[in-house]
Design a protein around this motif. Structure first.
Motif, PDB file in Angstrom:
ATOM      1  N   MET A 142       0.845  -1.179   0.000  1.00 38.70           N
ATOM      2  CA  MET A 142       0.000   0.000   0.000  1.00 38.70           C
ATOM      3  C   MET A 142       0.890   1.241   0.000  1.00 38.70           C
ATOM      4  SD  MET A 142      -3.144   0.982   2.568  1.00 38.70           S
ATOM      5  CE  MET A 142      -4.161  -0.344   1.990  1.00 38.70           C
ATOM      6  N   ALA A 143       0.587   2.217  -0.843  1.00 37.20           N
ATOM      7  CA  ALA A 143       1.387   3.437  -0.956  1.00 37.20           C
ATOM      8  C   ALA A 143       1.396   4.203   0.361  1.00 37.20           C
ATOM      9  CB  ALA A 143       0.828   4.318  -2.064  1.00 37.20           C
ATOM     10  N   ARG A 144       2.549   4.807   0.650  1.00 37.08           N
ATOM     11  CA  ARG A 144       2.727   5.572   1.896  1.00 37.08           C
ATOM     12  C   ARG A 144       3.230   6.970   1.560  1.00 37.08           C
ATOM     13  NH1 ARG A 144       6.861   3.525   4.916  1.00 37.08           N
ATOM     14  NH2 ARG A 144       5.919   4.073   6.880  1.00 37.08           N
ATOM     15  N   TYR A 145       2.747   7.943   2.340  1.00 36.04           N
ATOM     16  CA  TYR A 145       3.068   9.343   2.092  1.00 36.04           C
ATOM     17  C   TYR A 145       3.444  10.037   3.395  1.00 36.04           C
ATOM     18  CZ  TYR A 145       0.584   8.125  -2.135  1.00 36.04           C
ATOM     19  OH  TYR A 145       0.192   7.491  -3.280  1.00 36.04           O
ATOM     20  N   GLY A 146       4.375  10.971   3.312  1.00 34.26           N
ATOM     21  CA  GLY A 146       4.740  11.770   4.467  1.00 34.26           C
ATOM     22  C   GLY A 146       3.992  13.093   4.438  1.00 34.26           C
ATOM     23  N   CYS A 147       3.711  13.624   5.607  1.00 37.64           N
ATOM     24  CA  CYS A 147       3.043  14.919   5.683  1.00 37.64           C
ATOM     25  C   CYS A 147       3.581  15.705   6.872  1.00 37.64           C
ATOM     26  CB  CYS A 147       1.536  14.775   5.758  1.00 37.64           C
ATOM     27  SG  CYS A 147       0.937  13.553   6.913  1.00 37.64           S
ATOM     28  N   VAL A 148       3.659  17.027   6.678  1.00 40.76           N
ATOM     29  CA  VAL A 148       4.176  17.916   7.717  1.00 40.76           C
ATOM     30  C   VAL A 148       3.232  19.099   7.863  1.00 40.76           C
ATOM     31  CG1 VAL A 148       6.086  19.388   8.465  1.00 40.76           C
ATOM     32  CG2 VAL A 148       6.563  17.349   7.090  1.00 40.76           C
ATOM     33  N   GLU A 149       2.804  19.356   9.080  1.00 45.40           N
ATOM     34  CA  GLU A 149       2.133  20.614   9.411  1.00 45.40           C
ATOM     35  C   GLU A 149       3.206  21.412  10.132  1.00 45.40           C
ATOM     36  OE1 GLU A 149       0.674  23.807  11.140  1.00 45.40           O
ATOM     37  OE2 GLU A 149       0.783  22.209  12.600  1.00 45.40           O
ATOM     38  N   ALA A 150       3.831  22.331   9.390  1.00 39.65           N
ATOM     39  CA  ALA A 150       4.977  23.087   9.892  1.00 39.65           C
ATOM     40  C   ALA A 150       4.483  24.401  10.488  1.00 39.65           C
ATOM     41  CB  ALA A 150       5.973  23.339   8.768  1.00 39.65           C
ATOM     42  N   GLY A 151       4.296  24.411  11.790  1.00 42.75           N
ATOM     43  CA  GLY A 151       3.777  25.586  12.461  1.00 42.75           C
ATOM     44  C   GLY A 151       4.858  26.367  13.189  1.00 42.75           C
ATOM     45  N   GLY A 152       4.513  27.550  13.594  1.00 40.01           N
ATOM     46  CA  GLY A 152       5.452  28.413  14.287  1.00 40.01           C
ATOM     47  C   GLY A 152       5.831  27.938  15.677  1.00 40.01           C
ATOM     48  N   THR A 153       5.024  27.059  16.280  1.00 41.44           N
ATOM     49  CA  THR A 153       5.344  26.529  17.609  1.00 41.44           C
ATOM     50  C   THR A 153       5.697  25.048  17.596  1.00 41.44           C
ATOM     51  OG1 THR A 153       3.013  26.093  18.111  1.00 41.44           O
ATOM     52  CG2 THR A 153       3.915  28.231  18.796  1.00 41.44           C
ATOM     53  N   LYS A 154       5.179  24.310  16.596  1.00 43.00           N
ATOM     54  CA  LYS A 154       5.490  22.876  16.507  1.00 43.00           C
ATOM     55  C   LYS A 154       5.335  22.386  15.082  1.00 43.00           C
ATOM     56  CE  LYS A 154       0.801  21.363  17.686  1.00 43.00           C
ATOM     57  NZ  LYS A 154       0.238  22.686  17.516  1.00 43.00           N
TER      58      LYS A 154
END
Length: 135
Positions: free
Chosen positions: A1-13
């Protein structure tokens, strides 16, 4: 099964996750936003640890980032956090950092656009043709 990375790049975390094509989160980590070197380095190590071989390899990475950011792909500063008031983060090459570190395609947008997209796919906007997202 395909896998993907994701980032929520916030100012605090930074919230980094790996999800499969069904949308199920397989791994997640929260990293305090400190310096670009420390924060991006920790995020990269997380994804390198999740980046397997063959079917287990990450296909791509999506980054929803605090800004301001340059979203113009033809621009020499594309994929960078630009004139941010966040100390030490001005002109940080986020996309290039992850592309070089992981060798996979990296999608890049604002944190607000990323949140709106998620609401449209999985949240309050799911199934709607049009909706408004306000922060």
């Amino acid at each position: 099964m395909a896998r993907y990375g994701c980032v929520e790049a916030g100012g605090t975390k930074f919230i980094c996750a790996v999800a499969n094509e069904a949308g199920n989160i397989e791994a997640e980590v929260r990293i305090p936003t400190t310096t670009p070197e420390e924060t991006l380095g920790q995020a990269l190590r997380f994804f390198q640890g999740q980046h397997g071989l063959g079917d287990a390899a990450l296909r791509s990475l999506g980054v929803a980032c605090f800004g301001p950011v340059d979203l113009q792909t033809e621009s020499p500063t594309y994929g960078m956090i630009t004139a941010t008031p966040k100390a030490g983060w001005r002109m940080t090459p986020v996309v290039r950092f992850f592309q070089e570190g992981l060798g996979i395609p990296v999608g890049f947008d604002t944190d607000v656009n990323g949140a709106a997209l998620a609401e449209g796919v999985w949240g309050a906007g799911k199934g709607l043709q049009d909706f408004v997202y306000v922060t």
